[in-house]
Design a protein around this motif. Structure first.
Motif, short mmCIF file in Angstrom:
data_model
loop_
_atom_site.label_atom_id
_atom_site.label_comp_id
_atom_site.label_asym_id
_atom_site.label_seq_id
_atom_site.Cartn_x
_atom_site.Cartn_y
_atom_site.Cartn_z
N GLY B 59 4.23 -36.19 -7.25
CA GLY B 59 5.02 -36.33 -6.08
C GLY B 59 5.30 -34.97 -5.44
N GLU B 60 6.32 -34.65 -4.79
CA GLU B 60 6.64 -33.53 -3.83
C GLU B 60 6.73 -32.39 -4.89
OE1 GLU B 60 7.59 -33.68 0.29
OE2 GLU B 60 5.81 -33.52 -1.08
N HIS B 61 5.49 -31.46 -5.00
CA HIS B 61 5.85 -30.20 -5.93
C HIS B 61 5.50 -29.06 -4.91
CE1 HIS B 61 6.61 -30.66 -10.15
NE2 HIS B 61 6.55 -32.07 -9.75
N GLU B 62 6.50 -28.23 -4.78
CA GLU B 62 6.14 -27.17 -4.01
C GLU B 62 7.01 -25.94 -4.78
OE1 GLU B 62 6.01 -27.29 0.92
OE2 GLU B 62 7.82 -26.75 -0.07
N TRP B 63 6.31 -24.82 -4.70
CA TRP B 63 6.79 -23.76 -5.62
C TRP B 63 6.98 -22.72 -4.30
CZ3 TRP B 63 8.86 -23.86 -10.33
CH2 TRP B 63 8.57 -25.13 -11.16
N ALA B 64 7.85 -21.69 -4.68
CA ALA B 64 7.99 -20.53 -4.00
C ALA B 64 7.81 -19.47 -4.95
CB ALA B 64 9.17 -20.51 -3.17
N ALA B 65 7.10 -18.37 -4.84
CA ALA B 65 6.88 -17.11 -5.64
C ALA B 65 7.86 -16.03 -4.98
CB ALA B 65 5.79 -17.17 -5.90
N VAL B 66 8.35 -15.33 -5.75
CA VAL B 66 8.90 -13.84 -5.14
C VAL B 66 8.18 -12.81 -6.21
CG1 VAL B 66 11.03 -15.01 -4.34
CG2 VAL B 66 11.16 -14.15 -6.83
N VAL B 67 7.70 -11.75 -5.54
CA VAL B 67 7.11 -10.60 -6.10
C VAL B 67 7.95 -9.39 -5.54
CG1 VAL B 67 4.98 -9.41 -6.26
CG2 VAL B 67 4.77 -11.85 -5.97
N GLY B 68 8.38 -8.54 -6.64
CA GLY B 68 9.10 -7.18 -6.32
C GLY B 68 8.05 -6.29 -6.92
N LEU B 69 7.91 -5.10 -6.21
CA LEU B 69 7.01 -4.16 -6.87
C LEU B 69 7.85 -2.63 -6.98
CD1 LEU B 69 4.08 -4.24 -4.40
CD2 LEU B 69 4.06 -5.38 -6.69
N GLU B 70 7.36 -2.06 -8.19
CA GLU B 70 7.66 -0.80 -8.40
C GLU B 70 6.36 0.21 -8.32
OE1 GLU B 70 11.29 -2.21 -11.57
OE2 GLU B 70 9.61 -0.84 -12.16
N ILE B 71 6.32 0.90 -7.35
CA ILE B 71 5.25 1.81 -7.14
C ILE B 71 5.57 3.04 -7.63
CG2 ILE B 71 3.64 2.56 -5.78
CD1 ILE B 71 4.42 0.00 -3.89
N HIS B 72 4.81 3.92 -8.50
CA HIS B 72 4.87 5.06 -8.81
C HIS B 72 3.71 5.98 -8.12
CE1 HIS B 72 7.05 3.12 -12.04
NE2 HIS B 72 7.78 4.02 -12.09
N ALA B 73 4.26 7.18 -7.48
CA ALA B 73 3.21 7.85 -6.71
C ALA B 73 3.26 9.14 -7.27
CB ALA B 73 3.38 7.74 -5.18
N GLN B 74 2.05 9.72 -7.43
CA GLN B 74 2.24 11.09 -8.14
C GLN B 74 2.43 12.33 -7.03
OE1 GLN B 74 -1.11 12.96 -10.18
NE2 GLN B 74 0.01 12.03 -12.06
N ILE B 75 3.46 12.99 -6.86
CA ILE B 75 3.78 13.86 -5.59
C ILE B 75 2.55 14.82 -5.69
CG2 ILE B 75 5.29 15.45 -4.52
CD1 ILE B 75 7.59 14.04 -6.15
N SER B 76 2.10 15.22 -4.42
CA SER B 76 1.25 16.13 -4.16
C SER B 76 1.76 17.51 -4.00
CB SER B 76 0.44 15.65 -3.09
OG SER B 76 -0.39 16.82 -2.64
N SER B 77 1.77 18.26 -5.32
CA SER B 77 2.38 19.62 -5.19
C SER B 77 1.43 20.54 -6.31
CB SER B 77 3.70 19.63 -5.79
OG SER B 77 3.96 19.07 -7.16
N ASN B 78 1.74 21.94 -6.09
CA ASN B 78 1.20 22.48 -6.98
C ASN B 78 1.63 22.91 -8.34
OD1 ASN B 78 -0.23 23.54 -4.55
ND2 ASN B 78 1.30 25.16 -4.09
N SER B 79 2.93 22.60 -8.29
CA SER B 79 3.51 23.04 -9.62
C SER B 79 4.32 21.51 -10.00
CB SER B 79 4.41 23.91 -10.03
OG SER B 79 5.45 24.04 -9.15
N LYS B 80 4.76 21.37 -11.19
CA LYS B 80 5.45 20.15 -11.53
C LYS B 80 6.74 20.16 -11.33
CE LYS B 80 2.37 19.79 -15.80
NZ LYS B 80 2.30 19.60 -17.28
#
Lengths: 158, 581
Positions: B59-80
């Motif tokens: 029959g009528e089967h429709e699905w909606a998906a939701v995707v959320g993201l957590e992105i970790h980007a390393q900062i470009s720096s000389n020291s921590k």
């Protein structure tokens, strides 16, 4: 022992089994009267506004999170007393007062410039390590999970 | 061809059961495989031939998906972030570690100014509201590569909130059918990275390297506005380009292979030393759930360890399909953490995570609130080193990829998809602009040559733009020759190939060596035309009778006779003149 079981119905049986072993050892030292006093103390903590009881589930959860062993009923009692002490803060009227973030909130946060000034002391740091492999620290694999309630051996306090 | 199979496919924003050519599926046992043969920027629909669209068994089967993201980007720096030890990828283990990073008692965090500026720049580029006051917190959990037992992050009040990221996805089969979508950015926060653990299963131990512990990370949290792997991958790609343009992070994901992260195994080299994979400065975790359109959101799972651009979309789509499959068969989705096994192409539950983690967030007691200013609120007489002015940073933001693309379209009349392609490859835009500077040829010609022929050669031999044997000047010269009509188009391609093989030769040299110049001698050409016409009276008759295609045959014959050294348009003119006389 059976009287103890029926009297402390609020505590979970498996948590009790743990304490049982401890208490068996102390039974020789403590008189029966002290036991009854402790039992009464625990069960009659009922503050009409908020029960001062810390349930065994909470204890187990905290032990798992903080890797701290509560091991004895004394520690649990101490914890409950500490919570009761801190609860007196509720008596303060804080209507319309902004919560403080930290005791440093009026201080300036110092910003360091982005220069490399530390590091290069692997030898010194590794001196602290119990085991070292090729300049790596060595740890047991993965996360060590705490043994389950029934599997636990009585802890000895250091 | 195998019998058609039913598969969940993403059509627009919905997931529907479709019949698909079964031959396109990898054999993968019980797991629902999702072949990802698509190139970046093409929709999944385009790749899978739909035999019968949207005919479902139940029959009528429709699905909606939701995707959320957590992105970790390393900062470009000389020291921590909180200490003065160096940020660098390849270094002897534990050599870039300060006492604070190793969490020795008595050490305190000291905030790095560059990291704060990087966070503000990123927040401004992503249209966020920068919080003039932000707070640091501790997130507690136990793991061997987190020596303090907690990570300093910003949970209560992050540095930037409520932004947006615009990205493009293909909506049709043609590459020109792109639509711009937006994903909301929940927040951007500063946090510490953990060290690296290398698991040594045979010896039942884990080796810890703290070089990475304490490096500054930007965590960018994207709201669940995306609906499939394609969109998520495009959003991540655009974020990568933005971070690289700003210079706040190098934002390289691991090249194909997954990173050695907390819970992965690694292969030991022949001599027993641990083999390192390429360091990725960008790591992505996805939160995925499915629901019927119109109904509330379903239970979500978190998929960690998505550190490769190639497998990002694949992993997310797999997880969506897995959830649909589970729900269709009456089972429930557990709110769990899974990791993507890139070898098997499926997500597996992570064994280490038992139940919901309680991180016991508490304010970081050693750090006062971080206060930022704008020009209006700048305290007079303040030390400029100790003060960060948001307006000052905003004025100095570099050009963002979307602006660059817009400029290309305006300046050169380029198609949007070409501007995307130019920005997609490192160094390609610069190459293009250098060629434009030195050539008289039309920008459209240059675009076509750079994107089709030049890029084609690069990809074939798996080279980067910097490694190209053909310099922008060489290509510019070649295009000048072509523009002057000194050589034909096919001859130009030959010259290009020659340029690629032999370094040091200029296009003019190659043209004269191989005698590829177009015939400039009009009379000689006329003679050839005449000869050909005499030799093929039948074809001449066809043309005179009015057959339009016959003239092309004549042109072809003349070209062959001149060894492709004549310009077809000139030939046509001569022939037409002769034929009409």
């Amino acid at each position: 022992m059976s009287s103890l079981l029926s009297a402390s119905s609020a505590l979970r049986e498996d948590a009790l089994r743990r304490l049982k072993r401890e208490m068996r050892a102390r039974a020789v030292k403590l008189g029966l009267r002290s036991w009854m006093g402790w039992r009464r103390g625990l069960t009659s903590k009922a503050d009409p506004q908020r029960s001062g009881r810390v349930t065994a589930e909470v204890i187990e959860h905290l032990e798992r999170l903080a890797l701290v062993d509560f091991g004895s009923q004394e520690a649990v009692a101490r914890l409950e007393k500490a919570i009761a002490f801190a609860d007196r803060l509720r008596a303060v009227d804080t209507d319309g007062v902004e919560p403080m973030e930290s005791v440093l909130e009026d201080r300036c946060l110092y910003l360091r410039s982005d220069n490399v000034v530390e590091g290069n002391c692997a030898e010194v740091l590794l001196q602290n390590a119990h085991r070292v492999v090729e300049e790596y620290f060595v740890a047991p694999p993965g996360n060590i999970s705490l043994p389950k309630q029934d599997e636990q051996e009585p802890f000895s306090h250091n | 061809m195998a019998a058609p199979v039913q598969r969940w496919s993403c059509v627009g924003k919905r997931w529907v059961l479709t019949y698909v050519d079964g031959g396109s599926r990898h054999g993968r046992g019980a797991a629902i495989g999702f072949t990802s043969r698509r190139k970046r920027g093409q929709s999944s629909v385009a790749q899978q031939p739909l035999i019968t669209a949207q005919k479902s068994r139940k029959g009528e089967h429709e699905w909606a998906a939701v995707v959320g993201l957590e992105i970790h980007a390393q900062i470009s720096s000389n020291s921590k972030l909180f200490s003065g030890s160096q940020v660098h990828f390849a270094a002897p283990p534990n050599s870039l570690v300060s006492f604070f990073d190793a969490s020795l008692p008595g050490t305190l965090p000291v905030l790095n100014r560059r990291c704060v500026e990087a966070a503000v720049m990123t927040g401004l580029a992503l249209n966020c509201r920068i919080n003039k006051k932000s707070l640091f917190d501790r997130k507690h959990y136990f793991y061997a590569d987190l020596p303090a037992g907690y990570q300093i992050t910003q949970q209560r009040l992050p540095i930037a909130v409520n932004g947006s990221l615009a990205y493009s996805v293909c909506v049709g089969k043609k590459p020109s059918q792109v639509s711009t979508k937006t994903v909301r950015i929940k927040q951007i926060q500063l946090e510490q990275d953990s060290g690296k653990s290398l698991h040594d299963e045979p010896r039942s131990q884990t080796l810890i390297d703290l070089n990475r512990a304490g490096v500054g990370l930007l965590e960018v949290v994207l709201e669940p506005d995306m609906s499939c792997g394609e969109e998520a991958a495009s959003a991540v790609r655009e974020l990568q380009l933005i971070l690289q343009a700003l210079g706040t992070s190098q934002a390289n994901m691991a090249a194909g292979r997954s990173l050695v992260t907390l819970r992965r195994h690694f292969q030991r080299g022949g001599d027993g030393s641990p083999a390192e994979t390429q360091e990725g400065q960008l790591r992505v975790d996805a939160n995925i759930s499915v629901h019927h359109p119109g109904e509330p959101l379903g239970v979500r799972t978190e998929v960690k360890n998505l550190n490769s651009a190639r497998f990002l979309a694949k992993a997310i789509d797999f997880e969506i399909e897995r959830q649909i499959h589970e729900l269709e068969n009456g089972r429930k989705i557990l709110n769990e953490t899974r990791s993507f096994d890139y070898k098997l192409g499926c997500t597996m539950p992570m064994r280490d995570k038992e139940g919901k983690q309680d991180y016991r967030f508490m304010p970081e007691p050693n750090l006062p609130p971080l206060l930022l200013h704008d020009t209006a609120s700048l305290p007079p007489g303040a030390d400029p080193q100790q003060v960060i002015n948001i307006d000052w940073i905003r004025e100095r933001l570099p050009e963002l990829p979307s602006e660059t693309r817009e400029k290309l379209i305006q300046q050169y009349g380029m198609l949007p998809e070409h501007s995307f392609a130019l920005l997609n490859e490192v160094g390609l835009l610069e190459f293009f602009q250098n060629v434009i500077k030195e050539t008289r040829a039309e920008p459209k010609k240059v675009t076509s040559w750079v994107l089709n022929i030049f890029l084609g050669f690069l990809k074939q031999q798996n080279l980067t733009v910097n490694e190209s044997p053909v310099t922008p000047s060489a290509l510019a010269e070649l295009l000048n020759l072509l523009d002057r009509k000194a050589i034909s188009s096919s001859a130009a391609k030959q010259v290009f190939e020659e340029l690629w093989q032999s370094k040091g030769k200029t296009p003019s040299q190659i043209v004269s060596e191989k005698k590829l110049e177009l015939m400039q001698d009009q009379e000689a050409l006329e003679r050839v035309c005449h000869t050909v016409m005499e030799g093929h009276p039948q074809v001449v008759m066809d043309v005179k009778r009015g057959n339009p295609r016959a003239i092309n045959k004549l042109i072809g014959l003349v070209r062959k006779a001149t060894l492709s050294r004549a310009d077809p348009t000139v030939i046509k003119k001569i022939l037409e003149r002769k034929l009409s006389s």
